[in-house]
Design a protein around this motif. Structure first.
Motif, mmCIF file in Angstrom:
data_model
loop_
_atom_site.group_PDB
_atom_site.id
_atom_site.type_symbol
_atom_site.label_atom_id
_atom_site.label_comp_id
_atom_site.label_asym_id
_atom_site.label_seq_id
_atom_site.Cartn_x
_atom_site.Cartn_y
_atom_site.Cartn_z
ATOM 1 N N UNK A 47 0.834 -1.206 0.000
ATOM 2 C CA UNK A 47 0.000 0.000 0.000
ATOM 3 C C UNK A 47 0.872 1.262 0.000
ATOM 4 N N UNK A 48 1.925 1.245 0.803
ATOM 5 C CA UNK A 48 2.835 2.394 0.828
ATOM 6 C C UNK A 48 3.488 2.609 -0.534
ATOM 7 N N UNK A 49 3.952 1.519 -1.133
ATOM 8 C CA UNK A 49 4.620 1.606 -2.434
ATOM 9 C C UNK A 49 3.671 2.131 -3.504
ATOM 10 N N UNK A 50 2.433 1.665 -3.492
ATOM 11 C CA UNK A 50 1.462 2.123 -4.488
ATOM 12 C C UNK A 50 1.084 3.586 -4.272
ATOM 13 N N UNK A 65 9.792 3.904 -14.837
ATOM 14 C CA UNK A 65 10.775 4.428 -13.892
ATOM 15 C C UNK A 65 10.247 4.275 -12.464
ATOM 16 N N UNK A 66 8.991 4.607 -12.273
ATOM 17 C CA UNK A 66 8.372 4.492 -10.948
ATOM 18 C C UNK A 66 8.409 3.034 -10.478
ATOM 19 N N UNK A 67 8.052 2.125 -11.368
ATOM 20 C CA UNK A 67 8.056 0.697 -11.021
ATOM 21 C C UNK A 67 9.441 0.254 -10.567
ATOM 22 N N UNK A 68 10.460 0.634 -11.292
ATOM 23 C CA UNK A 68 11.834 0.243 -10.947
ATOM 24 C C UNK A 68 12.272 0.864 -9.626
ATOM 25 N N UNK A 69 11.977 2.132 -9.435
ATOM 26 C CA UNK A 69 12.414 2.834 -8.229
ATOM 27 C C UNK A 69 11.732 2.300 -6.965
ATOM 28 N N UNK A 70 10.532 1.761 -7.127
ATOM 29 C CA UNK A 70 9.779 1.275 -5.969
ATOM 30 C C UNK A 70 9.896 -0.233 -5.781
ATOM 31 N N UNK A 71 10.803 -0.864 -6.511
ATOM 32 C CA UNK A 71 11.113 -2.261 -6.273
ATOM 33 C C UNK A 71 10.183 -3.281 -6.888
ATOM 34 N N UNK A 72 9.349 -2.871 -7.816
ATOM 35 C CA UNK A 72 8.512 -3.850 -8.508
ATOM 36 C C UNK A 72 9.382 -4.602 -9.510
ATOM 37 N N UNK A 73 9.095 -5.875 -9.721
ATOM 38 C CA UNK A 73 9.960 -6.692 -10.571
ATOM 39 C C UNK A 73 9.982 -6.191 -12.008
ATOM 40 N N UNK A 74 8.894 -5.609 -12.464
ATOM 41 C CA UNK A 74 8.842 -5.008 -13.792
ATOM 42 C C UNK A 74 7.612 -4.093 -13.863
ATOM 43 N N UNK A 75 7.458 -3.433 -14.994
ATOM 44 C CA UNK A 75 6.359 -2.485 -15.136
ATOM 45 C C UNK A 75 5.004 -3.191 -15.085
ATOM 46 N N UNK A 76 4.921 -4.399 -15.624
ATOM 47 C CA UNK A 76 3.661 -5.140 -15.614
ATOM 48 C C UNK A 76 3.230 -5.484 -14.185
ATOM 49 N N UNK A 77 4.187 -5.808 -13.343
ATOM 50 C CA UNK A 77 3.901 -6.111 -11.932
ATOM 51 C C UNK A 77 3.315 -4.867 -11.254
ATOM 52 N N UNK A 78 3.917 -3.718 -11.465
ATOM 53 C CA UNK A 78 3.416 -2.455 -10.923
ATOM 54 C C UNK A 78 2.020 -2.166 -11.482
ATOM 55 N N UNK A 79 1.863 -2.319 -12.785
ATOM 56 C CA UNK A 79 0.604 -2.046 -13.473
ATOM 57 C C UNK A 79 -0.531 -2.883 -12.858
ATOM 58 N N UNK A 80 -0.280 -4.164 -12.663
ATOM 59 C CA UNK A 80 -1.290 -5.081 -12.137
ATOM 60 C C UNK A 80 -1.734 -4.675 -10.729
ATOM 61 N N UNK A 81 -0.793 -4.402 -9.852
ATOM 62 C CA UNK A 81 -1.144 -4.002 -8.487
ATOM 63 C C UNK A 81 -1.794 -2.619 -8.458
ATOM 64 N N UNK A 82 -1.297 -1.697 -9.281
ATOM 65 C CA UNK A 82 -1.842 -0.341 -9.319
ATOM 66 C C UNK A 82 -3.302 -0.369 -9.776
ATOM 67 N N UNK A 83 -3.568 -1.125 -10.836
ATOM 68 C CA UNK A 83 -4.932 -1.186 -11.359
ATOM 69 C C UNK A 83 -5.870 -1.824 -10.336
ATOM 70 N N UNK A 84 -5.415 -2.845 -9.628
ATOM 71 C CA UNK A 84 -6.243 -3.483 -8.598
ATOM 72 C C UNK A 84 -6.549 -2.515 -7.457
ATOM 73 N N UNK A 85 -5.601 -1.657 -7.122
ATOM 74 C CA UNK A 85 -5.782 -0.724 -6.003
ATOM 75 C C UNK A 85 -6.595 0.517 -6.385
ATOM 76 N N UNK A 86 -6.394 1.022 -7.600
ATOM 77 C CA UNK A 86 -6.974 2.320 -7.967
ATOM 78 C C UNK A 86 -7.964 2.280 -9.128
#
Length: 98
Positions: A47-50, A65-86
């Protein structure tokens, strides 16, 4: 411990290390954390990372860039969690904030 998790958003949560820091077993630590925070350590850190990712996207940073800086394994990983949250993708949010 919470501040440590806030300060290092890119590093994955390591329950055994956190539990040792507060002199608890990993299982007891997770139970105490859930009782105090309402979610597991991993979910709270996610939740903090998102939230930080959302702030950075609004500031004009690129999703990759945001995905990499926040420790997500790749942009798709960030995208999936972000879409689920927001309920929208990082790109959609970014386009809303010029």
């Amino acid at each position: 411990m919470l501040q440590q998790m806030r300060d290092d958003l890119a590093t994955p949560v390591r329950v055994p290390e956190l539990a040792t820091a507060v002199s608890l077993s990993p299982d007891h630590f997770i139970r105490a954390f859930v009782k105090a925070m309402g979610v597991t350590p991993y979910a709270w850190h996610l939740q903090l990372r998102l939230r930080e990712g959302r702030r950075r996207l609004k500031a004009g940073h690129r999703p990759g860039v945001v995905a990499a800086e926040l420790g997500f394994s790749d942009q798709a990983h960030f995208h999936r969690h972000f879409r689920a949250a927001y309920a929208q993708t990082p790109g959609q949010l970014r386009r809303q904030w010029p």
